[in-house]
Design a protein around this motif. Structure first.
Motif, mmCIF file in Angstrom:
data_model
loop_
_atom_site.group_PDB
_atom_site.id
_atom_site.type_symbol
_atom_site.label_atom_id
_atom_site.label_comp_id
_atom_site.label_asym_id
_atom_site.label_seq_id
_atom_site.Cartn_x
_atom_site.Cartn_y
_atom_site.Cartn_z
ATOM 1 N N CYS A 155 -21.835 -16.102 11.152
ATOM 2 C CA CYS A 155 -23.002 -16.912 11.563
ATOM 3 C C CYS A 155 -24.116 -15.974 12.039
ATOM 4 C CB CYS A 155 -22.604 -17.866 12.685
ATOM 5 S SG CYS A 155 -24.013 -18.621 13.503
ATOM 6 N N ILE A 173 -26.699 -16.576 13.881
ATOM 7 C CA ILE A 173 -27.049 -16.720 15.297
ATOM 8 C C ILE A 173 -25.992 -16.024 16.165
ATOM 9 C CG2 ILE A 173 -27.363 -18.380 17.172
ATOM 10 C CD1 ILE A 173 -29.743 -18.422 15.330
ATOM 11 N N CYS A 174 -24.728 -16.189 15.818
ATOM 12 C CA CYS A 174 -23.675 -15.489 16.562
ATOM 13 C C CYS A 174 -23.885 -13.974 16.492
ATOM 14 C CB CYS A 174 -22.297 -15.856 16.019
ATOM 15 S SG CYS A 174 -21.766 -17.519 16.481
ATOM 16 N N HIS A 207 -20.234 -20.933 19.286
ATOM 17 C CA HIS A 207 -20.672 -21.439 17.991
ATOM 18 C C HIS A 207 -20.401 -22.939 17.849
ATOM 19 C CE1 HIS A 207 -21.613 -21.237 13.681
ATOM 20 N NE2 HIS A 207 -20.667 -22.151 13.571
ATOM 21 N N HIS A 243 -25.731 -22.786 13.129
ATOM 22 C CA HIS A 243 -25.500 -22.740 14.572
ATOM 23 C C HIS A 243 -26.590 -23.589 15.235
ATOM 24 C CE1 HIS A 243 -24.005 -19.980 18.016
ATOM 25 N NE2 HIS A 243 -24.897 -20.780 18.590
HETATM 26 ZN ZN LIG Z 1 -22.871 -19.234 15.392
#
Ligand SMILES: [Zn+2]
Length: 173
Positions: free
Chosen positions: A4, A6-7, A46, A97
């Protein structure tokens, strides 16, 4: 979640302009903002969409979103803010996300989130209301209910090059 974007920000925090961080969430300046001060706020854990976030975290996110909105009013002399969530791919969500956009607004800033109102018949409105009422009592009492499946972005497609993450950030909301 490993793939991901964003992660992945959590692993490269120094590359981003983080304006707030606590145990639960991070807020950073959008890399390619709609207007200066455009902020993205997301939970560290997440979650693809709002429906999957525990209420405690949702509460915290909205408290923080409100404080960021207050900051934008004070520091940037904003005269309004838009707090926008694209929840599900059909609603324009491009990353897998959950995140909240906080956008400072001023008169005549040339941003436009308006839509043309449609005239709906009284019967259609009554039918919609009655469908909602059938389910809403249980939901607001916190009873278990069959969740409506909302499409979340399939993150498996995202096995791209390193700067993919930044490119993606430029495209949202
Ligand atoms: Zn994420």
């Amino acid at each position: 979640m490993a793939d991901c974007d964003i992660c992945k920000i959590m692993e490269n925090k120094k590359e981003f302009k983080i304006i707030y961080e606590d145990d639960v969430c991070i807020a950073l300046l959008h890399e390619s903002p709609s207007v200066p001060g455009h902020t993205l706020l997301f939970p560290k854990e997440h979650f693809p969409i709002l429906e999957e976030i525990p209420d405690k975290i949702t509460e915290h996110l909205f408290v923080v979103a409100n404080k960021i909105s207050m900051l934008l009013f004070e520091l940037l002399k904003a005269t309004g803010t838009n707090i926008i969530i694209n929840n599900g791919t059909d609603a324009g969500q491009e990353l897998p996300h959950f995140l909240i956009n906080i956008i400072p607004r001023k008169e005549k800033d040339n941003l436009n989130f308006e839509w043309a109102p449609k005239k709906k018949g009284e019967d259609e409105l009554k039918t919609t209301l009655s469908m909602i009422k059938t389910f809403s009592d249980g939901i607001f009492k916190g009873e278990e209910y069959k969740r409506v499946k909302i499409k979340a972005q399939d993150s498996k497609e995202d096995e791209k090059e390193e700067d993919y993450l930044i490119k993606q950030l430029k495209r949202i909301p």
